[in-house]
Scaffold this motif. Structure first.
Motif, short mmCIF file in Angstrom:
data_model
loop_
_atom_site.label_atom_id
_atom_site.label_comp_id
_atom_site.label_asym_id
_atom_site.label_seq_id
_atom_site.Cartn_x
_atom_site.Cartn_y
_atom_site.Cartn_z
N GLU A 1 0.85 -1.20 0.00
CA GLU A 1 0.00 0.00 0.00
C GLU A 1 0.88 1.24 0.00
O GLU A 1 1.93 1.26 0.63
N CYS A 2 0.40 2.29 -0.65
CA CYS A 2 1.10 3.57 -0.59
C CYS A 2 1.02 4.09 0.84
O CYS A 2 -0.07 4.22 1.40
N GLN A 3 2.16 4.38 1.42
CA GLN A 3 2.20 4.79 2.82
C GLN A 3 1.68 6.20 3.04
O GLN A 3 1.21 6.54 4.12
N HIS A 4 1.78 7.04 2.03
CA HIS A 4 1.25 8.40 2.18
C HIS A 4 -0.26 8.40 2.04
O HIS A 4 -0.95 9.11 2.77
N CYS A 5 -0.78 7.60 1.10
CA CYS A 5 -2.23 7.47 0.99
C CYS A 5 -2.79 6.87 2.27
O CYS A 5 -3.83 7.29 2.76
N LYS A 6 -2.07 5.92 2.79
CA LYS A 6 -2.50 5.25 4.02
C LYS A 6 -2.63 6.27 5.14
O LYS A 6 -3.59 6.25 5.92
N LEU B 1 5.37 4.00 -2.09
CA LEU B 1 4.58 5.18 -2.48
C LEU B 1 3.89 4.91 -3.81
O LEU B 1 4.43 4.23 -4.67
N CYS B 2 2.70 5.50 -3.98
CA CYS B 2 2.06 5.42 -5.29
C CYS B 2 2.76 6.41 -6.21
O CYS B 2 3.50 7.28 -5.76
N ILE B 3 2.49 6.27 -7.48
CA ILE B 3 3.18 7.11 -8.45
C ILE B 3 2.91 8.59 -8.19
O ILE B 3 3.80 9.43 -8.32
N ASN B 4 1.70 8.91 -7.78
CA ASN B 4 1.37 10.31 -7.48
C ASN B 4 2.24 10.87 -6.37
O ASN B 4 2.84 11.92 -6.51
N HIS B 5 2.25 10.14 -5.25
CA HIS B 5 3.02 10.62 -4.13
C HIS B 5 4.51 10.61 -4.42
O HIS B 5 5.25 11.45 -3.93
N HIS B 6 4.91 9.65 -5.22
CA HIS B 6 6.33 9.59 -5.57
C HIS B 6 6.71 10.82 -6.40
O HIS B 6 7.72 11.46 -6.15
ZN LIG Z 1 -0.19 7.69 -2.49
#
Ligand SMILES: [Zn+2]
Length: 114
Positions: free
Chosen positions: A34-39, A84-89
């Motif tokens: 899971e993306c940790q920032h989205c989380k 991280l997801c691509i967005n957050h990355h």
């Molecule tokens: Zn994310």
């Protein structure tokens, strides 16, 4: 392996290394894919499922909290990794880039007044 990842070539070699590929999976597993920032925002962002006939979209990245370019000793430290997801990355990289690179020249506004 050189303890330096400054050039594209050095980075490429690192990201192609067996040690990185293995550790990367450890990080994904630890982060539950899971993306940790989205989380942190209460959202769940996981990798997309490959669709028939389509290229698998890559959503999740394993990111170095401290970039290997500046912290080569942390390149293979699990604690320095985050999923991280691509967005957050992109947001994260964008921020870093802003600090390193001067802002691109502003477009000249040479439209004529009507
Ligand atoms: Zn994310």
């Amino acid at each position: 392996m050189p303890l330096e990842y400054k050039t594209e070539q050095q980075k490429k070699a690192f990201y192609n290394s067996g040690a990185w590929k293995k550790l990367r999976l450890d990080a994904l597993e630890r982060d539950n894919y899971e993306c940790q920032h989205c989380k942190a925002d209460g959202k769940v962002t996981v990798d997309s499922v490959k669709e028939e006939g389509k290229r698998k979209e890559i959503v999740l990245n394993v990111d170095h909290k401290y970039p290997i370019e500046f912290y080569p000793k942390l390149a293979l430290v699990l604690d320095n990794l985050q999923t991280l997801c691509i967005n957050h990355h992109n947001i994260k990289e964008g921020r870093t880039m802003d600090k390193i690179r001067p802002k691109s020249k502003k477009k000249k506004w040479d439209d004529e007044w009507w």
